[in-house]
Design an enzyme around this catalytic site. Structure first.
Site, PDB file in Angstrom:
ATOM      1  CG  ASP A  93      19.383  59.900  49.357  1.00 28.81           C
ATOM      2  OD1 ASP A  93      20.615  59.756  49.181  1.00 28.81           O
ATOM      3  OD2 ASP A  93      18.913  60.474  50.345  1.00 28.81           O
ATOM      4  CG  ASP A 109      23.435  64.472  42.164  1.00 26.92           C
ATOM      5  OD1 ASP A 109      22.731  65.125  42.956  1.00 26.92           O
ATOM      6  OD2 ASP A 109      24.613  64.795  41.884  1.00 26.92           O
ATOM      7  CE  LYS A 173      19.258  67.816  57.890  1.00 22.71           C
ATOM      8  NZ  LYS A 173      20.150  66.643  57.873  1.00 22.71           N
TER       9      LYS A 173
END
Length: 230
Positions: A93, A109, A173
């Site tokens: 993260d 990243d 997601k």
């Protein structure tokens, strides 16, 4: 889930606090999932989203090697450690994540060219589960926010296709409406089953959904299938 016996908490707008931040704080204080997460030791209410998705699709238990994209603050990694305690788990993260026993964490990243190799090397084997709760920082423009987040989903899917073990699962997601046409085509090419779900823990007003792609065919089989169709 109901917060029975708990009255609604109202937050006054304090000096220096915007109306938006006040509404966010009020929502957090009145969210039963936030209270339950705190009571049960989960780092975020998002833990319940993964628990609910796994209850429906059964992909965490039995996993041996897991990569968590967008791991901070660590709720999903906690769930993996609880349901698959013997699994190797690696998370990444941009934001810092407090240490989690049994989880290797990288603060960097995911879009960095070096990230895929670093994650796979740290895991030490092909992942059989890749989970992504990544979402781009919103700018308030619906179409832009959608495109930016779907760009992350696309990057996560390419990573999964390149690295998943045969039979593996990819969970990510997405926004309302599910995956875009090209992404859905790619998912169908590489996985035997693709489902979209909105777990109960997702807020009613949220546009988030999750795609659960199971039964990774492996790159060789997927290529052969595509050649036959062509």
């Amino acid at each position: 889930m109901r917060g029975a016996g708990v009255g609604k908490v109202r937050v006054k707008t304090a000096k220096g606090r915007t109306a938006q931040s006040t509404r966010w704080l009020e929502r957090q204080l009145n969210d039963p999932y936030v209270r339950k997460a705190k009571a049960e030791g989960w780092r975020s209410r998002a833990a319940f989203k993964l628990l609910e998705l796994d209850e429906k699709f059964h992909f965490v238990k039995g996993s041996r090697a897991v990569i968590d994209l967008g791991v901070a603050p660590g709720g999903w990694a906690q769930v993996v450690r609880k349901l698959a305690p013997k699994a190797a788990v690696v998370g990444i993260d941009l934001l810092p994540t407090d240490a989690i026993a049994g989880v290797t964490l990288f603060e960097m990243d995911f879009m960095d060219d070096k990230a895929p190799d670093i994650l796979c090397e740290a895991l030490g084997q092909a992942p059989d589960l890749i989970i992504s709760d990544m979402a781009a920082n919103t700018v308030g423009h619906a179409q832009t926010d959608h495109l930016r987040t779907m760009g992350l989903v696309e990057a996560a899917l390419f990573f999964a296709v390149e690295n998943l073990a045969k039979g593996g699962t990819f969970v990510a997601k997405v926004f309302a409406g599910g995956t875009d046409g090209e992404l859905l085509t790619m998912l169908k090419k590489h996985f035997t089953t693709i489902k979209h779900a909105k777990p109960p823990a997702s807020r009613k007003g949220s546009v988030e959904w999750y795609v659960v792609a199971q039964g990774f065919k492996g790159r060789v089989e997927a290529k052969a299938s595509a050649d036959e169709e062509g």
